[in-house]
Design an enzyme around this catalytic site. Structure first.
Site, short mmCIF file in Angstrom:
data_model
loop_
_atom_site.label_atom_id
_atom_site.label_comp_id
_atom_site.label_asym_id
_atom_site.label_seq_id
_atom_site.Cartn_x
_atom_site.Cartn_y
_atom_site.Cartn_z
N ASN A 167 0.80 -1.22 0.00
CA ASN A 167 0.00 0.00 0.00
C ASN A 167 0.84 1.28 0.00
O ASN A 167 0.29 2.36 0.11
CB ASN A 167 -0.93 0.00 1.22
N TYR A 182 2.56 8.50 -11.68
CA TYR A 182 1.56 7.81 -10.87
C TYR A 182 0.74 6.85 -11.71
O TYR A 182 0.58 5.67 -11.37
CB TYR A 182 0.65 8.85 -10.21
#
Length: 260
Positions: free
Chosen positions: A87, A148
């Site tokens: 994560n 990203y």
């Protein structure tokens, strides 16, 4: 274990797993600044609050030696690591031709490397679940978020290829593709929800519940899949019109087939 930072809005997965009586290990990168030291203190406080079933360690997700040390710490504490929630994530906003190569590489390294880090240990164990946090940006482009978006698309692809290799060892790999979630990355920002069919954002606990489900044996026949939790945003663009009002303008066509 999860490489999730112990920050407000980011601890939902830790708390949800802990609520189910799982033993959890959380990691934060080695302190290199005052901000990093503050994160470390928050992680230590959180682990103390959660009790004996929680372990907190330092980890730079871009350093293989740190991953090895993290596994050694978790194994020494409990003897087994069979779930990873990958994560860790960062982003950088810039126009396509203005994003520096260093920034691009950093986003890729932080967001992507953990996908590969745990597989040798889980193969030896003979079972495991790797849950990789991608994003809706792993299903479509992301304006001014080129590194990203590239990293999240890569997570989706790598999750699928890893599932092919790790399946014979009873190790599963799945990715989670979330929409707009209230975390430290999105804190203080304003988001329009006209493009979201459910017309709202979501709390981290919504993603935590999905993540827990992916870790459970009840989903033991699912691997190489991407699970969406985005309020329907990637399903298509809903017309922003009042309920009951036709979203289309009436168009008259002439004999030649053109429109007005």
């Amino acid at each position: 274990m999860t490489n999730q930072r112990a920050e407000p809005g980011n601890t939902a997965i830790l708390k949800r797993f802990h609520h189910e009586h799982d033993r959890i290990a959380s990691f934060v990168r080695r302190p290199r600044s005052r901000h990093d030291r503050h994160r470390q203190r928050r992680g230590q406080v959180l682990a103390a609050e959660l009790g004996d079933n929680a372990l907190f360690c330092r980890l730079d997700v871009t350093r293989p030696e740190d991953w090895s040390a993290a596994f050694e710490a978790a194994n020494a504490h409990w003897g087994v690591v069979d779930v990873l929630v990958n994560n860790a994530g960062i982003g950088a906003a810039a126009d396509f031709d203005e994003e520096s190569l260093d920034s691009f590489r950093k986003v890729i390294a932080v967001n992507l490397f953990g996908v590969k880090a745990v597989s040798p240990a889980m193969k030896c164990l003979g079972h495991g679940s790797i849950i990789n946090m991608s994003s809706q940006a792993g299903l479509k482009g992301w304006w001014r978020g080129h590194g990203y978006s590239a990293s999240k698309l890569a997570i989706r692809g790598l999750t699928k290829s890893a599932a092919l290799d790790l399946g014979p060892y009873n190790v599963r790999g799945n990715s989670v593709h979330s929409g707009i979630i209230d975390t430290s990355m999105t804190g203080g920002q304003t988001f329009l929800t006209d493009q979201v069919p459910l017309k709202r954002t979501a709390s981290p606990m919504k993603i935590a519940r999905l993540t827990l489900f992916l870790a459970c044996d009840e989903l033991s026949f699912s691997t190489g899949a991407g699970f969406l939790a985005d309020g329907g945003e990637t399903a298509g663009f809903p017309w922003p019109t009042p309920v009951g009002q036709a979203p289309f303008k009436k168009v008259d066509f002439d004999a030649a087939g053109g429109s007005e």
